[in-house]
Design a protein around this motif. Structure first.
Motif: not given
Length: 112
Positions: A59-63
């Protein structure tokens, strides 16, 4: 369209890789973490796109970016978008990556 027959980055082949990757922890919110992974057979001139992560991403990780930075080296930029000042680790697992291999690399900078 140009009337020449010179190759200007036409896609020679397109394929999908599915390496198992284990990213490192990122620090505080809004920080982008540039991480490298060794992927045999990848070329510095390959154009890469992340298709899918097999599972649930943290959760709350973007590539935010993915690139072949050198031969056999994949570079992925992760971002902590939580807004919290705590460390967060992108999920480990299988990342499906589309690779477009261009002919006549490096790609010309113009069509002249």
């Amino acid at each position: 369209m140009s009337s020449t027959t010179l190759a200007r980055g036409n896609v020679q082949e397109s394929f999908v890789m599915a390496p198992t990757l284990t990213p490192s922890a990122m620090t505080t919110a809004s920080v982008q973490s540039l991480q490298t992974f060794q992927i045999a057979g990848l070329k510095a001139t390959d154009i890469c796109s992340l298709l899918h992560f097999n599972g649930n991403q943290t959760s709350n990780v973007a590539v935010t970016n993915i690139d072949a930075s050198a031969d056999n080296t994949l570079k992925i930029q992760f971002q902590n978008i939580s807004g919290a000042a705590t460390a967060i680790t992108p999920a480990a697992g299988v990342y499906y990556i589309k690779v477009d291999r261009v002919e006549g690399a490096p790609i010309a900078t113009n069509a002249a």
